[in-house]
Structure formats: structure tokens, C-alpha cells
Design a protein around this motif. Structure first.
Motif, PDB file in Angstrom:
ATOM      1  N   SER A  14       0.820  -1.219   0.000  1.00  0.00           N
ATOM      2  CA  SER A  14       0.000   0.000   0.000  1.00  0.00           C
ATOM      3  C   SER A  14       0.851   1.265   0.000  1.00  0.00           C
ATOM      4  CB  SER A  14      -0.910   0.030   1.233  1.00  0.00           C
ATOM      5  OG  SER A  14      -0.150   0.249   2.408  1.00  0.00           O
ATOM      6  N   GLY A  15       2.174   1.112   0.070  1.00  0.00           N
ATOM      7  CA  GLY A  15       3.049   2.269   0.174  1.00  0.00           C
ATOM      8  C   GLY A  15       2.846   3.002   1.487  1.00  0.00           C
ATOM      9  N   GLY A  16       2.512   2.265   2.541  1.00  0.00           N
ATOM     10  CA  GLY A  16       2.182   2.911   3.806  1.00  0.00           C
ATOM     11  C   GLY A  16       2.627   2.131   5.019  1.00  0.00           C
ATOM     12  N   GLN A  17       1.852   2.285   6.071  1.00  0.00           N
ATOM     13  CA  GLN A  17       2.194   1.703   7.363  1.00  0.00           C
ATOM     14  C   GLN A  17       0.907   1.381   8.119  1.00  0.00           C
ATOM     15  OE1 GLN A  17       5.295   3.904   9.281  1.00  0.00           O
ATOM     16  NE2 GLN A  17       4.589   3.326  11.318  1.00  0.00           N
ATOM     17  N   GLU A  18       0.979   0.385   8.994  1.00  0.00           N
ATOM     18  CA  GLU A  18      -0.158   0.019   9.837  1.00  0.00           C
ATOM     19  C   GLU A  18       0.321  -0.207  11.259  1.00  0.00           C
ATOM     20  OE1 GLU A  18      -3.189  -3.709  10.579  1.00  0.00           O
ATOM     21  OE2 GLU A  18      -2.439  -3.382   8.560  1.00  0.00           O
ATOM     22  N   THR A  19      -0.454   0.280  12.213  1.00  0.00           N
ATOM     23  CA  THR A  19      -0.206  -0.003  13.620  1.00  0.00           C
ATOM     24  C   THR A  19      -1.474  -0.604  14.206  1.00  0.00           C
ATOM     25  OG1 THR A  19       1.395   1.788  13.839  1.00  0.00           O
ATOM     26  CG2 THR A  19       0.390   0.990  15.868  1.00  0.00           C
ATOM     27  N   SER A  20      -1.288  -1.656  14.995  1.00  0.00           N
ATOM     28  CA  SER A  20      -2.424  -2.342  15.605  1.00  0.00           C
ATOM     29  C   SER A  20      -2.158  -2.547  17.089  1.00  0.00           C
ATOM     30  CB  SER A  20      -2.642  -3.695  14.919  1.00  0.00           C
ATOM     31  OG  SER A  20      -3.808  -4.301  15.396  1.00  0.00           O
ATOM     32  N   TRP A  21      -3.159  -2.211  17.889  1.00  0.00           N
ATOM     33  CA  TRP A  21      -3.129  -2.461  19.327  1.00  0.00           C
ATOM     34  C   TRP A  21      -3.890  -3.767  19.528  1.00  0.00           C
ATOM     35  CZ3 TRP A  21      -3.298   2.038  16.823  1.00  0.00           C
ATOM     36  CH2 TRP A  21      -2.405   3.042  17.215  1.00  0.00           C
ATOM     37  N   VAL A  22      -3.185  -4.823  19.917  1.00  0.00           N
ATOM     38  CA  VAL A  22      -3.723  -6.181  19.931  1.00  0.00           C
ATOM     39  C   VAL A  22      -3.812  -6.704  21.355  1.00  0.00           C
ATOM     40  CG1 VAL A  22      -3.373  -8.550  19.115  1.00  0.00           C
ATOM     41  CG2 VAL A  22      -2.661  -6.623  17.684  1.00  0.00           C
ATOM     42  N   GLU A  23      -4.935  -7.333  21.672  1.00  0.00           N
ATOM     43  CA  GLU A  23      -5.095  -8.067  22.926  1.00  0.00           C
ATOM     44  C   GLU A  23      -5.292  -9.531  22.570  1.00  0.00           C
ATOM     45  OE1 GLU A  23      -8.119  -6.524  25.507  1.00  0.00           O
ATOM     46  OE2 GLU A  23      -7.481  -4.452  25.167  1.00  0.00           O
ATOM     47  N   GLY A  33      -6.855  -0.785  15.012  1.00  0.00           N
ATOM     48  CA  GLY A  33      -5.701  -0.425  14.220  1.00  0.00           C
ATOM     49  C   GLY A  33      -5.936   0.788  13.353  1.00  0.00           C
ATOM     50  N   GLU A  34      -4.824   1.282  12.834  1.00  0.00           N
ATOM     51  CA  GLU A  34      -4.854   2.417  11.926  1.00  0.00           C
ATOM     52  C   GLU A  34      -3.834   2.158  10.825  1.00  0.00           C
ATOM     53  OE1 GLU A  34      -4.591   7.260  11.896  1.00  0.00           O
ATOM     54  OE2 GLU A  34      -3.956   6.191  13.696  1.00  0.00           O
ATOM     55  N   ALA A  35      -4.246   2.389   9.585  1.00  0.00           N
ATOM     56  CA  ALA A  35      -3.350   2.215   8.444  1.00  0.00           C
ATOM     57  C   ALA A  35      -3.401   3.456   7.567  1.00  0.00           C
ATOM     58  CB  ALA A  35      -3.755   0.985   7.635  1.00  0.00           C
ATOM     59  N   LEU A  36      -2.242   3.799   7.036  1.00  0.00           N
ATOM     60  CA  LEU A  36      -2.134   4.867   6.059  1.00  0.00           C
ATOM     61  C   LEU A  36      -1.538   4.267   4.806  1.00  0.00           C
ATOM     62  CD1 LEU A  36      -0.566   7.607   8.356  1.00  0.00           C
ATOM     63  CD2 LEU A  36      -2.974   7.384   7.701  1.00  0.00           C
ATOM     64  N   GLY A  37      -2.138   4.556   3.663  1.00  0.00           N
ATOM     65  CA  GLY A  37      -1.633   4.024   2.413  1.00  0.00           C
ATOM     66  C   GLY A  37      -1.637   5.076   1.320  1.00  0.00           C
ATOM     67  N   THR A  38      -0.806   4.849   0.312  1.00  0.00           N
ATOM     68  CA  THR A  38      -0.754   5.752  -0.839  1.00  0.00           C
ATOM     69  C   THR A  38      -1.120   5.050  -2.133  1.00  0.00           C
ATOM     70  OG1 THR A  38       1.606   5.321  -1.143  1.00  0.00           O
ATOM     71  CG2 THR A  38       1.000   7.203   0.248  1.00  0.00           C
ATOM     72  N   THR A  39      -1.263   3.716  -2.085  1.00  0.00           N
ATOM     73  CA  THR A  39      -1.562   2.925  -3.276  1.00  0.00           C
ATOM     74  C   THR A  39      -2.744   2.016  -2.982  1.00  0.00           C
ATOM     75  OG1 THR A  39       0.778   2.918  -3.835  1.00  0.00           O
ATOM     76  CG2 THR A  39      -0.565   1.234  -4.882  1.00  0.00           C
ATOM     77  N   PRO A  40      -3.749   1.903  -3.791  1.00  0.00           N
ATOM     78  CA  PRO A  40      -3.856   2.439  -5.146  1.00  0.00           C
ATOM     79  C   PRO A  40      -4.147   3.940  -5.176  1.00  0.00           C
ATOM     80  CG  PRO A  40      -5.858   1.265  -4.587  1.00  0.00           C
ATOM     81  CD  PRO A  40      -4.921   1.116  -3.437  1.00  0.00           C
ATOM     82  N   ARG A  41      -4.597   4.497  -4.051  1.00  0.00           N
ATOM     83  CA  ARG A  41      -4.736   5.944  -3.882  1.00  0.00           C
ATOM     84  C   ARG A  41      -4.583   6.228  -2.386  1.00  0.00           C
ATOM     85  NH1 ARG A  41      -9.417   3.609  -5.310  1.00  0.00           N
ATOM     86  NH2 ARG A  41     -11.209   3.749  -3.944  1.00  0.00           N
ATOM     87  N   SER A  42      -4.319   7.460  -2.024  1.00  0.00           N
ATOM     88  CA  SER A  42      -4.088   7.797  -0.623  1.00  0.00           C
ATOM     89  C   SER A  42      -5.336   7.558   0.215  1.00  0.00           C
ATOM     90  CB  SER A  42      -3.670   9.266  -0.491  1.00  0.00           C
ATOM     91  OG  SER A  42      -2.416   9.454  -1.089  1.00  0.00           O
ATOM     92  N   TYR A  43      -5.131   6.954   1.377  1.00  0.00           N
ATOM     93  CA  TYR A  43      -6.242   6.695   2.291  1.00  0.00           C
ATOM     94  C   TYR A  43      -5.735   6.582   3.721  1.00  0.00           C
ATOM     95  CZ  TYR A  43      -4.693   1.831   2.280  1.00  0.00           C
ATOM     96  OH  TYR A  43      -3.946   0.684   2.407  1.00  0.00           O
ATOM     97  N   GLN A  65     -10.977   6.658   4.822  1.00  0.00           N
ATOM     98  CA  GLN A  65     -11.120   8.048   4.389  1.00  0.00           C
ATOM     99  C   GLN A  65     -10.079   8.353   3.337  1.00  0.00           C
ATOM    100  OE1 GLN A  65     -10.434   9.467   8.412  1.00  0.00           O
ATOM    101  NE2 GLN A  65     -12.467  10.418   8.373  1.00  0.00           N
ATOM    102  N   GLY A  66     -10.498   9.138   2.349  1.00  0.00           N
ATOM    103  CA  GLY A  66      -9.556   9.570   1.323  1.00  0.00           C
ATOM    104  C   GLY A  66     -10.242  10.402   0.266  1.00  0.00           C
ATOM    105  N   ALA A  67      -9.516  11.369  -0.286  1.00  0.00           N
ATOM    106  CA  ALA A  67      -9.992  12.202  -1.398  1.00  0.00           C
ATOM    107  C   ALA A  67     -11.408  12.712  -1.178  1.00  0.00           C
ATOM    108  CB  ALA A  67      -9.888  11.436  -2.705  1.00  0.00           C
ATOM    109  N   GLY A  68     -11.672  13.230   0.014  1.00  0.00           N
ATOM    110  CA  GLY A  68     -12.962  13.840   0.279  1.00  0.00           C
ATOM    111  C   GLY A  68     -14.109  12.882   0.479  1.00  0.00           C
TER     112      GLY A  68
END
Length: 185
Positions: A14-23, A33-43, A65-68
Motif C-alpha cells: 500500500s506504500g504505507g504503514q499500519e499499527t495495531s493495538w492487539v489483545e 488499528g490504523e493504516a495509512l496508504g498511498t496505493t492504489p490511492r491515498s487513504y 477516508q480519502g480524497a474527500g
């Protein structure tokens, strides 16, 4: 007893990163969790995952969320079957797990349920696959095969259709390296 941890992956797919708080508890898992990606489009994507006994998915809530635009998904599994945003999905009836696209964490449930991080085995599953960032849910047949124990954990082969990758999981069945997708940092 519940074991809590924070895991972060560099997600090359995804060209990004993910962080997960796991129990991780006795045969249960929950995560946010939260992920940020740039591919296939920013989100930006956030999720909450809950399982019941034997690591069987009960709920996955996702916001992308992405591009409005903002997309939401509420995927649930009960004794009556799966629903996607409240709509029954009989095509997922055989599935025990969700598979959130581009998310290495959701490979954990079938690995733990069948002890594939500790012993030999090969299992084929139907998954409720969630495409990211679209949040479209489709049935997906996947196979997991224990390849062997290693000093850092174990190798487990993941296959779906023509795709195959040999995952390195730690001693608790959590993904360390998913070639072609992500590496834990």
C-alpha cells in the motif's frame, strides 16, 4: 489472562504503514488499528476487530477516508450468519474469519486456531475478504500450510487463487514478515 501489545508493519503493497493495538487472550483476539496508504490511492483506515472462542471473527468495523470521501463497514458474524452493514450474506456462511485487505494481522486467526505456528497442518478456509480502501466484501478461498519452525517463529504458506507467499510468524502466530505485502518494524 490477556496479553496486550502494539505492532507496526511497513506495508509495501500500500506504500504505507499500519499499527495495531492487539489483545491476545486464551483463544480470543481483539484489536484496533490504523493504516495509512498511498496505493492504489491515498487513504487513512481505522478498524476494530473482535473474535470469540477459537479466534472466530464476530465483528470487524472499518472506516476508510480519502480524497474527500468516507466509507464505513460493519461486518458481523453471529449464529445466524454474516451480515455486511446489516444485510445478510449467505455466500459467506462457511467463513469463520474476516480478511482485511493489506492487513497482516487478520492472517493470525486461522493460524492460531489450527496451531499452524507450532505444528504441521494444511487447511483451506473461506474468508470474508474486505478490499481496501473500497471496503467491498467478497468470499475468498484461502489455504494456510505450516512449512516449519524457525528460531524467530514459524513459516506458514498463504495461498489464494494464483497468489502465494511464505509468511514468517512469531512464536505467538503474529506476522513478522509477509513477503510482497508487509514487514513488522
Amino acid at each position: 489472562m490477556t496479553d496486550e501489545r502494539v505492532l507496526t508493519w511497513q506495508v509495501t503493497e500500500s506504500g504505507g504503514q499500519e499499527t495495531s493495538w492487539v489483545e491476545l487472550g486464551q483463544s480470543r483476539l481483539s484489536a484496533r488499528g490504523e493504516a495509512l496508504g498511498t496505493t492504489p490511492r491515498s487513504y487513512r483506515l481505522t478498524y476494530e476487530l473482535e473474535t470469540a472462542q477459537d479466534y472466530v471473527t464476530t465483528r470487524l468495523r472499518v472506516v476508510a477516508q480519502g480524497a474527500g470521501e468516507t466509507r464505513r463497514l460493519d461486518l458481523r458474524r453471529t449464529a445466524d450468519g454474516w451480515t455486511v452493514d446489516g444485510v445478510p450474506r449467505p455466500d459467506l456462511a462457511e467463513a469463520l474469519d474476516c480478511d482485511l485487505g493489506l492487513c497482516p494481522l487478520t492472517n493470525t486467526m486461522p493460524i492460531l486456531r489450527h496451531g499452524l505456528h507450532e505444528e504441521a497442518g494444511r487447511h483451506r478456509f473461506l474468508m470474508a475478504f474486505v478490499a481496501v480502501p473500497e471496503l467491498v466484501v467478497e468470499p475468498s478461498w484461502q489455504t494456510y500450510t505450516h512449512l516449519g519452525v524457525e528460531p524467530d517463529g514459524a513459516r506458514v504458506r498463504y495461498e489464494s487463487g494464483d497468489f502465494r507467499s511464505d509468511l514468517l510468524v512469531d512464536h505467538e502466530g503474529l506476522v513478522l514478515d509477509y513477503p510482497q505485502l508487509a514487514t513488522r518494524i
